[in-house]
Design a protein around this motif. Structure first.
Motif, short mmCIF file in Angstrom:
data_model
loop_
_atom_site.label_atom_id
_atom_site.label_comp_id
_atom_site.label_asym_id
_atom_site.label_seq_id
_atom_site.Cartn_x
_atom_site.Cartn_y
_atom_site.Cartn_z
N LEU A 28 0.83 -1.21 0.00
CA LEU A 28 0.00 0.00 0.00
C LEU A 28 0.86 1.25 0.00
CD1 LEU A 28 -2.72 -1.12 2.56
CD2 LEU A 28 -2.98 -0.93 0.08
N ASN A 29 1.97 1.22 0.72
CA ASN A 29 2.87 2.37 0.77
C ASN A 29 3.66 2.54 -0.52
OD1 ASN A 29 2.10 3.06 3.38
ND2 ASN A 29 3.60 1.67 4.27
N TYR A 30 3.86 1.46 -1.27
CA TYR A 30 4.64 1.50 -2.50
C TYR A 30 3.86 2.13 -3.65
CZ TYR A 30 7.15 -0.34 -6.59
OH TYR A 30 7.82 -0.46 -7.78
N GLY A 33 -1.52 6.34 -7.00
CA GLY A 33 -2.39 6.42 -8.17
C GLY A 33 -3.22 5.18 -8.37
N LYS A 34 -3.65 4.97 -9.60
CA LYS A 34 -4.56 3.88 -9.97
C LYS A 34 -3.79 2.57 -10.16
CE LYS A 34 -8.36 2.96 -13.12
NZ LYS A 34 -9.15 3.47 -14.24
N VAL A 35 -4.24 1.50 -9.50
CA VAL A 35 -3.53 0.22 -9.51
C VAL A 35 -4.44 -0.90 -10.04
CG1 VAL A 35 -2.39 -1.52 -8.08
CG2 VAL A 35 -2.04 0.91 -7.61
N LEU A 36 -3.87 -1.75 -10.88
CA LEU A 36 -4.54 -2.93 -11.39
C LEU A 36 -4.07 -4.15 -10.61
CD1 LEU A 36 -6.30 -4.44 -13.48
CD2 LEU A 36 -4.26 -4.53 -14.95
N ASP A 37 -5.01 -4.88 -10.04
CA ASP A 37 -4.72 -6.13 -9.34
C ASP A 37 -5.06 -7.28 -10.29
OD1 ASP A 37 -4.39 -8.27 -7.63
OD2 ASP A 37 -5.92 -7.62 -6.19
N PHE A 45 -6.96 -6.96 -1.78
CA PHE A 45 -6.25 -5.73 -2.11
C PHE A 45 -7.24 -4.63 -2.53
CE2 PHE A 45 -4.17 -2.84 -5.12
CZ PHE A 45 -3.14 -2.36 -4.32
N LEU A 46 -8.24 -5.00 -3.29
CA LEU A 46 -9.22 -4.02 -3.75
C LEU A 46 -9.92 -3.34 -2.57
CD1 LEU A 46 -10.87 -6.07 -6.66
CD2 LEU A 46 -8.94 -4.47 -6.80
N GLU A 47 -10.11 -4.08 -1.49
CA GLU A 47 -10.73 -3.51 -0.28
C GLU A 47 -9.79 -2.52 0.41
OE1 GLU A 47 -13.78 -6.57 1.65
OE2 GLU A 47 -11.74 -7.38 1.52
N TYR A 48 -8.52 -2.83 0.42
CA TYR A 48 -7.55 -1.99 1.13
C TYR A 48 -7.11 -0.77 0.33
CZ TYR A 48 -6.87 -5.58 4.69
OH TYR A 48 -7.05 -6.47 5.71
N TYR A 49 -7.09 -0.87 -0.98
CA TYR A 49 -6.57 0.21 -1.83
C TYR A 49 -7.73 0.77 -2.66
CZ TYR A 49 -3.10 2.80 -4.53
OH TYR A 49 -2.36 3.80 -5.10
N PRO A 50 -8.27 1.92 -2.27
CA PRO A 50 -9.50 2.42 -2.89
C PRO A 50 -9.40 2.77 -4.38
CG PRO A 50 -8.63 4.01 -1.31
CD PRO A 50 -7.78 2.79 -1.21
N CYS A 51 -8.23 3.09 -4.86
CA CYS A 51 -8.08 3.46 -6.28
C CYS A 51 -7.54 2.27 -7.06
CB CYS A 51 -7.17 4.68 -6.41
SG CYS A 51 -7.22 5.42 -8.05
N ASP A 63 -17.50 -12.39 -9.42
CA ASP A 63 -18.84 -12.19 -8.85
C ASP A 63 -18.77 -11.86 -7.37
OD1 ASP A 63 -19.90 -12.72 -11.36
OD2 ASP A 63 -20.49 -14.79 -10.87
N PHE A 64 -17.88 -12.55 -6.65
CA PHE A 64 -17.73 -12.30 -5.22
C PHE A 64 -17.25 -10.86 -4.97
CE2 PHE A 64 -15.23 -12.51 -1.25
CZ PHE A 64 -16.21 -12.96 -0.38
N CYS A 65 -16.24 -10.43 -5.73
CA CYS A 65 -15.73 -9.06 -5.58
C CYS A 65 -16.82 -8.04 -5.89
CB CYS A 65 -14.53 -8.84 -6.51
SG CYS A 65 -13.03 -9.70 -6.00
N MET A 66 -17.53 -8.27 -6.97
CA MET A 66 -18.59 -7.33 -7.35
C MET A 66 -19.71 -7.30 -6.30
SD MET A 66 -18.58 -7.95 -11.48
CE MET A 66 -20.09 -7.07 -11.73
N SER A 67 -20.00 -8.44 -5.67
CA SER A 67 -21.03 -8.46 -4.62
C SER A 67 -20.63 -7.62 -3.42
CB SER A 67 -21.32 -9.90 -4.19
OG SER A 67 -20.30 -10.41 -3.36
#
Length: 192
Positions: A28-30, A33-37, A45-51, A63-67
């Protein structure tokens, strides 16, 4: 197989979950900007890093992530559904060992990264590699450095985690190799 793998991801041990959370602190510190996982899995990671935006080949994971209200698309790591120069960072957390062509995924990562884009890669040690039957390629530090350099990345740092020695991955399932690298401007210009 996809549903089974989703269940495997969703039923991690407490140790595995704790180590993943610890993994995210320096990551997260590294990034900026916008990051692709790539290979977003259950979206930690998507939960921890808002962008951030995730992609995964496993529809159950998407589907789980989108839910959970996370931005995640169904896509494979070889053909990312984004234009050139879209992201400031790319995360490949326990993904490359699942692929028969990791070099193609790194090419795609370079393509979607902006100038001086950052990448973070994590792969398992030898015991962790043997632990998962879906793993295809065992990658060591020298392999990854060669793959990254050949695609225009400059390695900034590498370390073993959580025990800071390569040999720990031979005896501990959850010991990993983590690499931080930056895409060189000269290489990025080849995509323009």
């Amino acid at each position: 197989m996809q549903s089974e793998y989703f269940e495997y991801l969703n039923k991690r041990s407490r140790t595995g979950i704790l180590l993943r959370r610890l993994f995210f602190v320096p990551v997260l510190n590294y990034f900026k900007g916008k990051v692709l996982d790539i290979g977003a899995g259950t979206g930690e990671f998507l939960e921890y890093y808002p962008c951030s935006v995730g992609v995964d080949i496993n529809r159950d994971c998407v589907d789980f992530c989108m839910s959970k209200g996370l931005e995640c698309l169904h896509a494979d790591a070889y053909n990312l559904p984004f234009p050139d120069n879209t992201f400031d960072g790319v995360l490949l957390n326990n993904i490359l060992e699942h692929l028969d062509r990791p070099e193609q995924t790194l090419e795609e990562a370079a393509r979607v990264l902006r100038d001086e884009g950052r990448i973070c890669i994590e792969v398992p040690g030898s015991k962790g590699f043997r632990h998962d039957p879906t793993h295809m390629k065992y990658l060591v530090l020298q392999d990854l450095e060669t793959l990254l350099k050949g695609r225009g990345f400059r390695v900034i740092s590498s370390n073993y985690f959580p025990v800071p020695f390569r040999w720990a991955g031979d005896i501990l399932t959850h010991n990993k190799l983590r690499i931080f690298a930056v895409l060189s401007k000269e290489r990025k210009n080849q995509f323009s």
